[in-house]
Write a protein that holds these residues in place. Structure first.
Motif, mmCIF file in Angstrom:
data_model
loop_
_atom_site.group_PDB
_atom_site.id
_atom_site.type_symbol
_atom_site.label_atom_id
_atom_site.label_comp_id
_atom_site.label_asym_id
_atom_site.label_seq_id
_atom_site.Cartn_x
_atom_site.Cartn_y
_atom_site.Cartn_z
ATOM 1 N N VAL A 1 38.832 36.778 26.477
ATOM 2 C CA VAL A 1 40.273 36.618 26.676
ATOM 3 C C VAL A 1 40.775 37.629 27.694
ATOM 4 C CG1 VAL A 1 42.538 36.874 25.552
ATOM 5 C CG2 VAL A 1 40.732 35.550 24.444
ATOM 6 N N ALA A 2 40.370 38.886 27.542
ATOM 7 C CA ALA A 2 40.773 39.932 28.492
ATOM 8 C C ALA A 2 40.265 39.597 29.894
ATOM 9 C CB ALA A 2 40.253 41.289 28.034
ATOM 10 N N ALA A 3 39.034 39.144 30.006
ATOM 11 C CA ALA A 3 38.467 38.811 31.321
ATOM 12 C C ALA A 3 39.244 37.683 31.996
ATOM 13 C CB ALA A 3 36.989 38.437 31.169
ATOM 14 N N ALA A 4 39.622 36.677 31.250
ATOM 15 C CA ALA A 4 40.381 35.558 31.831
ATOM 16 C C ALA A 4 41.764 36.008 32.299
ATOM 17 C CB ALA A 4 40.504 34.423 30.819
ATOM 18 N N LEU A 5 42.428 36.839 31.499
ATOM 19 C CA LEU A 5 43.743 37.344 31.895
ATOM 20 C C LEU A 5 43.634 38.286 33.085
ATOM 21 C CD1 LEU A 5 45.261 37.787 28.351
ATOM 22 C CD2 LEU A 5 46.104 36.213 30.121
ATOM 23 N N TRP A 6 42.608 39.149 33.108
ATOM 24 C CA TRP A 6 42.406 40.047 34.234
ATOM 25 C C TRP A 6 42.156 39.252 35.503
ATOM 26 C CZ3 TRP A 6 43.332 43.772 37.137
ATOM 27 C CH2 TRP A 6 42.444 44.266 38.084
ATOM 28 N N ARG A 7 41.360 38.199 35.441
ATOM 29 C CA ARG A 7 41.093 37.348 36.616
ATOM 30 C C ARG A 7 42.391 36.722 37.121
ATOM 31 N NH1 ARG A 7 37.056 35.167 39.213
ATOM 32 N NH2 ARG A 7 35.548 36.046 37.783
ATOM 33 N N ALA A 8 43.206 36.211 36.227
ATOM 34 C CA ALA A 8 44.483 35.607 36.631
ATOM 35 C C ALA A 8 45.406 36.649 37.256
ATOM 36 C CB ALA A 8 45.154 34.942 35.430
ATOM 37 N N TYR A 9 45.478 37.830 36.645
ATOM 38 C CA TYR A 9 46.294 38.928 37.166
ATOM 39 C C TYR A 9 45.826 39.324 38.560
ATOM 40 C CZ TYR A 9 47.557 43.848 37.885
ATOM 41 O OH TYR A 9 47.985 45.025 38.433
ATOM 42 N N TYR A 10 44.556 39.636 38.686
ATOM 43 C CA TYR A 10 44.056 40.118 39.964
ATOM 44 C C TYR A 10 44.190 39.054 41.042
ATOM 45 C CZ TYR A 10 41.680 42.645 43.492
ATOM 46 O OH TYR A 10 41.418 43.300 44.662
ATOM 47 N N THR A 11 43.918 37.795 40.728
ATOM 48 C CA THR A 11 44.053 36.727 41.706
ATOM 49 C C THR A 11 45.489 36.655 42.220
ATOM 50 O OG1 THR A 11 42.263 35.457 40.683
ATOM 51 C CG2 THR A 11 43.788 34.237 42.093
ATOM 52 N N GLU A 12 46.440 36.736 41.308
ATOM 53 C CA GLU A 12 47.837 36.655 41.724
ATOM 54 C C GLU A 12 48.259 37.836 42.581
ATOM 55 O OE1 GLU A 12 52.356 36.567 40.008
ATOM 56 O OE2 GLU A 12 50.776 35.633 38.808
ATOM 57 N N VAL A 13 48.007 39.060 42.130
ATOM 58 C CA VAL A 13 48.479 40.214 42.904
ATOM 59 C C VAL A 13 47.720 40.346 44.224
ATOM 60 C CG1 VAL A 13 49.431 41.461 40.920
ATOM 61 C CG2 VAL A 13 47.100 41.956 41.687
ATOM 62 N N SER A 14 46.457 39.991 44.240
ATOM 63 C CA SER A 14 45.683 40.041 45.471
ATOM 64 C C SER A 14 46.172 38.974 46.462
ATOM 65 C CB SER A 14 44.199 39.850 45.163
ATOM 66 O OG SER A 14 43.430 39.959 46.334
ATOM 67 N N ASP A 15 46.337 37.745 45.981
ATOM 68 C CA ASP A 15 46.836 36.686 46.854
ATOM 69 C C ASP A 15 48.216 37.023 47.408
ATOM 70 O OD1 ASP A 15 44.560 35.126 46.687
ATOM 71 O OD2 ASP A 15 45.446 33.632 45.340
ATOM 72 N N ARG A 16 49.079 37.577 46.576
ATOM 73 C CA ARG A 16 50.415 37.942 47.061
ATOM 74 C C ARG A 16 50.318 38.954 48.187
ATOM 75 N NH1 ARG A 16 54.844 38.292 42.229
ATOM 76 N NH2 ARG A 16 56.099 39.063 43.954
ATOM 77 N N TRP A 17 49.434 39.945 48.046
ATOM 78 C CA TRP A 17 49.287 40.959 49.086
ATOM 79 C C TRP A 17 48.751 40.345 50.376
ATOM 80 C CZ3 TRP A 17 45.955 43.236 52.441
ATOM 81 C CH2 TRP A 17 46.363 44.453 52.979
ATOM 82 N N TYR A 18 47.674 39.569 50.269
ATOM 83 C CA TYR A 18 47.088 38.974 51.468
ATOM 84 C C TYR A 18 48.029 37.975 52.134
ATOM 85 C CZ TYR A 18 42.565 41.201 51.123
ATOM 86 O OH TYR A 18 41.566 42.134 51.109
ATOM 87 N N LEU A 19 48.747 37.184 51.361
ATOM 88 C CA LEU A 19 49.696 36.248 51.966
ATOM 89 C C LEU A 19 50.806 36.987 52.701
ATOM 90 C CD1 LEU A 19 49.866 33.559 49.158
ATOM 91 C CD2 LEU A 19 49.045 33.200 51.511
ATOM 92 N N LEU A 20 51.283 38.073 52.133
ATOM 93 C CA LEU A 20 52.340 38.857 52.764
ATOM 94 C C LEU A 20 51.850 39.573 54.026
ATOM 95 C CD1 LEU A 20 55.248 40.032 52.605
ATOM 96 C CD2 LEU A 20 54.284 41.900 51.239
ATOM 97 N N HIS A 21 50.663 40.168 53.964
ATOM 98 C CA HIS A 21 50.197 41.017 55.055
ATOM 99 C C HIS A 21 49.279 40.328 56.059
ATOM 100 C CE1 HIS A 21 52.043 44.616 53.425
ATOM 101 N NE2 HIS A 21 51.646 44.203 52.239
ATOM 102 N N GLU A 22 48.582 39.285 55.624
ATOM 103 C CA GLU A 22 47.629 38.645 56.529
ATOM 104 C C GLU A 22 47.789 37.131 56.607
ATOM 105 O OE1 GLU A 22 43.611 39.936 55.816
ATOM 106 O OE2 GLU A 22 44.197 42.051 55.774
ATOM 107 N N GLY A 23 48.732 36.568 55.849
ATOM 108 C CA GLY A 23 48.986 35.135 55.918
ATOM 109 C C GLY A 23 47.877 34.268 55.348
#
Length: 173
Positions: free
Chosen positions: A21-43
């Motif tokens: 359960v923790a691994a699935a939530l961590w994957r969802a968290y990291y995917t979201e915050v990472s994608d937000r950063w890359y979309l903002l800074h690198e498109g």
């Protein structure tokens, strides 16, 4: 020991940092915050190989007892969010990885999770709690301000940290 805190249909309980359960939530968290950063800074979204490497590197061991704890929030019994706490020193705890899954947002899970983490921090002996976040995570910054966190000077040198917050835990319920 399992601690539970409920608010309407939300429940929050301790969870092993390495559970499925923790691994699935961590994957969802990291995917979201990472994608937000890359979309903002690198498109672009996060490269899948980089995402897997970062997830593997962030094991979560700092959220293990006796100096840390991971909490999972469930909405209607289903895992819907997570947050962690770890002791930085005998009086200071750090709030980590606050996440509520997108479909569950707006239902009060964020405040329930953060308050539960504050309770755990007190049981660990902390009298203050600190956190860092990024500028683009405006929802998180607004949540922390609503819950009584004050923006402060940096308390760490994390590469993506742009805002630092603190809250005194003494005398709070």
């Amino acid at each position: 020991m399992t601690r539970t805190r409920a608010s309407t249909t939300w429940t929050v309980a301790t969870e092993p940092f390495d559970s499925p359960v923790a691994a699935a939530l961590w994957r969802a968290y990291y995917t979201e915050v990472s994608d937000r950063w890359y979309l903002l800074h690198e498109g672009r979204r996060t490269d899948p190989g980089e995402l897997e490497g970062e997830i593997a590197a962030a094991t979560g061991t700092e959220l293990a007892p006796p100096k840390g704890q991971l909490l999972v929030a469930r909405y209607g019994g289903e895992p819907a969010g997570s947050a962690g706490v770890r002791l930085l020193d005998t009086e200071t705890a750090e709030l980590k990885r606050v996440f509520v899954a997108e479909p569950m947002r707006g239902r009060g899970g964020g405040p329930v999770l953060v308050r539960a983490v504050e309770d755990v921090a007190r049981t660990l002996g902390a009298v203050r709690i600190v956190l860092d976040t990024r500028h683009d995570l405006v929802e998180a910054r607004a949540l922390y301000a609503r819950l009584g966190y004050s923006e402060t000077a940096p308390h760490n040198d994390e590469p993506y940290a742009e805002h630092w917050f603190t809250k005194e835990l003494r005398g709070l319920d």
